[in-house]
Design an enzyme around this catalytic site. Sequence first.
Site, short mmCIF file in Angstrom:
data_model
loop_
_atom_site.label_atom_id
_atom_site.label_comp_id
_atom_site.label_asym_id
_atom_site.label_seq_id
_atom_site.Cartn_x
_atom_site.Cartn_y
_atom_site.Cartn_z
N HIS A 1 0.86 -1.05 0.03
CA HIS A 1 0.19 0.08 -0.03
C HIS A 1 0.75 1.31 -0.13
CE1 HIS A 1 -3.96 -1.79 0.61
NE2 HIS A 1 -3.16 -2.78 1.24
N HIS B 1 -6.65 -3.28 11.44
CA HIS B 1 -5.94 -3.61 10.53
C HIS B 1 -4.46 -3.60 11.40
CE1 HIS B 1 -4.36 -5.42 7.00
NE2 HIS B 1 -3.48 -4.39 6.89
N HIS C 1 -7.93 -8.82 8.18
CA HIS C 1 -8.98 -8.32 7.30
C HIS C 1 -10.29 -8.87 7.49
CE1 HIS C 1 -5.84 -7.11 4.05
NE2 HIS C 1 -5.02 -8.19 4.76
#
Length: 799
Positions: free
Chosen positions: A73, A160, A405
């Site tokens: 990310h 997360h 997740h």
Amino acid sequence: MSQPSDHTFKFFALGGGNEVGRSCHILQYKGKTIMLDAGIHPAHKGMASLPFYDDFDLETVDILLISHFHLDHAASLPYVMQRTPFKGRVFMTHPTKAIYRWLLRDFVRVTSIGADPTSDEESLYTDEDLVESFDKIEAIDYHSTIEVNGIKFTAFHAGHVLGAAMFQIEIAGLKILFTGDYSREVDRHLNSAEVPPQPSDVLIVESTFGTATHEPRLHREKKLTQLIHSTVGKGGRVLMPVFALGRAQELMLVLEEYWQNHSEELGNGQVPIYYASDLARKCMSVYQTYVNMMNDDIRKKFRNSQTNPFIFKNIAYLKNLDDFEDFGPSVMLASPGMLQSGISRDLLEKWCPEEKNLILITGYSVEGTMAKYIILEPDTIPSVNNPEISIPRRCQVEEISFAAHVDFQENLEFIEKIHASNIILVHGESNPMGRLKSALLSNFSSLKGTENEVHVYNPRNSVEVNIEFKGIKIAKAIGNIVDEIYKEESDIHEIKHEEETTDIKIEADSTTKDITNEITNNSVKKEETIEDEMIKPENNFDKEIIVSGLLVSDDKNFDLNLVSLSDLREHHTELSTTILKERQTLKINCKKELVYWHICQMFGDITILQDDENITGETIVKNQKQENKSKEDKKLILQIMGDIHVTLVESVAIVEWTQGLVTDTIADSVVAILMSVDSAPTSVKMSSHHCSHEHPKKSENYYEENILAQQYEITWKIKKVVELFKEQFGDAFTLNLNEQKGEELKKTNTDIIGVITLGKHIAKVNFTSMKVEECNSNPLKGRVESILSIGGDLVSTLC
């Protein structure tokens, strides 16, 4: 990618579309462009690991939001900022920025950005690029709304990992929620993902696990510790490939607690636990710093014991394998988590040939990585240094997912709470994502064909998603208008109370939501509480609230404000003022003397600016230039009420004024006089006495009579103002020229002085100059000056 229209929202995945890895998404609406995340693909190397940046002009990006620090990310952010035309601003949370630098520095050093050392391929970016990009990143707080050129965004907790954020973005009233990677499960150190208080029109949500469901956390923890205990009990070694930061800290908390509770069974410290990562100790200091951003359980332990939960007693840190003495059973948490290279790959190749060892996969495994391959329990694995050499795999392989997740049920519940009519699925492999799309469409099938129909998209990389939005423009009322609205509402919802000694009667409007009355000593104690939000009756009130003001539109920031004229300067200092001059030209068929006479009859405040023909009788001495002017050039210019200019030349009248509410009214009156002057009965009567074009001869005492008339008018005005003061102050007011008659006032040249005496305070007023000459009290002086101003306006009439 084509430019969006005014009402088209566009989504464009440069990475993370039907795949997990290199997350990067582009949003466009109303000429604004937002970029979400900038990761790399862990299964690829070099340029192949990047999102498809060549498919989009990064120079047009306004802002870039990074959801969290994981490599898939954030790892290509330095490349975007230093090696592309990108000129936008970059935002991430404080913990993300703190970890980002160390994580990517280690990534540069260990993997060389995935480049093959035997090839001539240049690294994607250097450590210097990383340092320079770091200085340009702006850190933000959770729940704080930031606005950049009309784009508003707010960060919310995503669960997360530490610092992970979901972003709610607003552009021109359109709300988009990007979840990033998020978790709705409360674990040992993080809170679950938040549900933003406001609904969103578009939801961009991860679909990592598709329709799969997770085993309860406590069951997973029990299974994990039992497997590890069983393996080390047989003298085996346990390898747990993890990302350096994220789930590693969660697993360390689990193991630390288990080792403390089962120390005797584990040989009182004879079975060591290692955390092998070059940046482990550096980044753990970030976790130790941001304890207050974690859940209540961690904060409680920190407060009660005055020790940091992330300072472990049973876990040692390893920078590299040179310091590792591989004797006997042990547990090793090693990075990287995908087993592509580094310490975790070296230990895999060393330990996998022995049956007593265990490879425990605890995170999500991306397609094409060794972590995904080893789950299939192959007979051999290739060596990382020499792919031609195969290493036998005899060790046990287990997968217990601790990936933070959401599963299907958690994802569905969250999606239902967001109430978005458009859902875009990202960050998921093609098959799980397709199953999730079908499940969502089935769940919302009852809304199909209605205005609330839910649309679900699962675009591939570089495929546009176009959604049309034609929202309603909403103006925000600010300033005095808000007070006026509240006043009108209070009038509508007015509550009348009648208090009596014995009987209590309370009358309340039916529209009030809640009224609490406390009764003490047979009377109503005035503590009624009325909720701000009223319940409207069926007739929606008998009286409508009409609001008037100016609509100020800011096209750049998509703001539309309703503001009163008096508040315009205060709330919109950026606005410039334009003064409009009006001009009206008319044809007149009479003499200037007649026009001047009519204007004098209508208006008292007239100033003669120019009189070339001595029409008004005010020009006593004519200069040579005036004498030499032709008839066509001779003008009479009058100034009426301070701003209206009337120019008379030949048979034309020109009226000029500055646009305004009052001046427009006076100008209309002047134009009306000019248009009717030649046909007015008075004009006809006056004209019938004069047949010649010669001016009537003025009497010898004309000018003296004019001066006396003006003095009389002044005396009359003073007398009226004096009467006003007598009404205001009564006996406290005295006039020096006591009770003088009008004729006496007219003949004297002495200033007319009035004295006001209120206790110790004395004010001396000069009515001739209309000024306060002496006053020893500022409040009294202000009151007197106010009365003088009001009196002056009252006596200055139009006629």
